[in-house]
Design a protein around this motif. Sequence first.
Motif, PDB file in Angstrom:
ATOM      1  N   ASP A  83       7.895   2.967  14.426  1.00 13.61           N
ATOM      2  CA  ASP A  83       7.445   1.887  13.532  1.00 13.61           C
ATOM      3  C   ASP A  83       7.374   0.554  14.260  1.00 13.61           C
ATOM      4  O   ASP A  83       6.538  -0.271  13.941  1.00 13.61           O
ATOM      5  CB  ASP A  83       8.309   1.701  12.268  1.00 13.61           C
ATOM      6  N   THR A  90       9.484  -1.961  13.968  1.00 13.38           N
ATOM      7  CA  THR A  90       9.782  -3.030  13.018  1.00 13.38           C
ATOM      8  C   THR A  90      10.343  -4.227  13.779  1.00 13.38           C
ATOM      9  O   THR A  90      10.773  -4.104  14.932  1.00 13.38           O
ATOM     10  CB  THR A  90      10.810  -2.566  11.978  1.00 13.38           C
ATOM     11  N   ASN A  97      12.034   7.371  12.510  1.00 12.40           N
ATOM     12  CA  ASN A  97      11.657   6.002  12.136  1.00 12.40           C
ATOM     13  C   ASN A  97      12.728   5.046  12.674  1.00 12.40           C
ATOM     14  O   ASN A  97      13.808   5.460  13.109  1.00 12.40           O
ATOM     15  CB  ASN A  97      11.463   5.842  10.625  1.00 12.40           C
ATOM     16  N   TYR A 129       9.848  -0.284   6.893  1.00 13.71           N
ATOM     17  CA  TYR A 129       8.428  -0.335   7.262  1.00 13.71           C
ATOM     18  C   TYR A 129       7.567  -0.602   6.031  1.00 13.71           C
ATOM     19  O   TYR A 129       6.647  -1.433   6.066  1.00 13.71           O
ATOM     20  CB  TYR A 129       8.003   0.962   7.938  1.00 13.71           C
ATOM     21  N   GLN A 185       3.811   1.411  14.428  1.00 10.53           N
ATOM     22  CA  GLN A 185       2.950   1.737  13.296  1.00 10.53           C
ATOM     23  C   GLN A 185       2.576   0.389  12.673  1.00 10.53           C
ATOM     24  O   GLN A 185       3.407  -0.268  12.062  1.00 10.53           O
ATOM     25  CB  GLN A 185       3.668   2.642  12.287  1.00 10.53           C
TER      26      GLN A 185
END
Length: 380
Positions: free
Chosen positions: A310, A312, A279, A63, A330
């Motif tokens: 996150d 990603t 995460n 991240y 996020q």
Amino acid sequence: MKKKLALLLSAIMAVGMFAACSGSSNSQSTASTATGSTSNSATAQNTSDLQVDVFYYDFSDVYISTVRTAMDEQLKEMGIEPKNWDAGGSQPTQTDQVKTAITAGSDLLIVNIVETSTSDPAKDIVDAAKAADIPVIFFNREVADNDVINSYEKCAFVGTNAPDAGHMQGEMIGEYLLANYDTVDLNGDGTISYVLFKGQEGNAEAEARTQYSVEDANALLTEAGKPELAYYDSKASTKYLVDAAGKWSAQAANDYMVTLLGNYNKDNNNMVELIICNNDGMAEGAIAALQNVGYNNGEGTTIIPVFGVDATDSAKALIKAGNMTGSIKQDAVGMASTINTLVKNVQDGAELMANTDQFTVDDDVAKIRVPYQMYDGTSD
């Protein structure tokens, strides 16, 4: 932004005091200067003397790497060439890097602080920045003590509201389980067993996600007449596994999961039925371990629901492929652009917190909150 000699000397003395105990002997080896060109030569000429130093807790964090990419692109568009520093997960290293940057004439410090279980390192950095009359922006990893931020008018924090991710994840988990309960309950005992990968002790984000993801999921389950989640190891004193290195790493989760699957598996009728990760890096590590023994390999295989935080790019790909269940976004680009609003204020000679009316700002401290969003693969 030329400093008077007296201010510069006081700054060097201040940082020298707090860096003396850092234990780091080689700070410059972990700095990397970003390269690239700007699209506006006039802007570049106007800002070429603005030295911006960005300190990342660990380049290896997926991240954080995404934030760094966005930060570099946006700063270059502003005519600014940032100098990026990698602390490698070491607070003494980062403290030494900040000292070096101030001594070299930095005009702005942007700090992804390593140590969050205590506010002392952040306080030392703020004191040094204040002595040198340099603005400092903390981001992502929150400085919990508001007094540290409030001690200097040229100090701010940009990040999320930590509990929100946990609440959203708990809601996502609870709703998914209620819609798929019998499928997830592999041994048919009526209870969903889970493992939770925490990331780091004492980190505000890790603590909130650990608490609320389970609490909120349980609230939805019990309201619907289902039992609460059961931690896979009933004898464990803590209901999570933590990355001992504090790096929230895929490798740590993978190592844990490989060991865990040796004793908790379908053959033993005690397979872990839900994986909660603080995460996406740890989620990916857990998924890799599952895939190695035949789970989560797409349609036609048993899917153990895995939730992360996150959203990603790599996690999004896993979710869209059906190998991961969901994540809480996020916003890395949003994080970078919010930070760079403050950078632009410094660039223009305005107050640090000018032009922030469009953001969510805490009432009593200069902390800007970037919102989270749920991600289940049905949208970009």
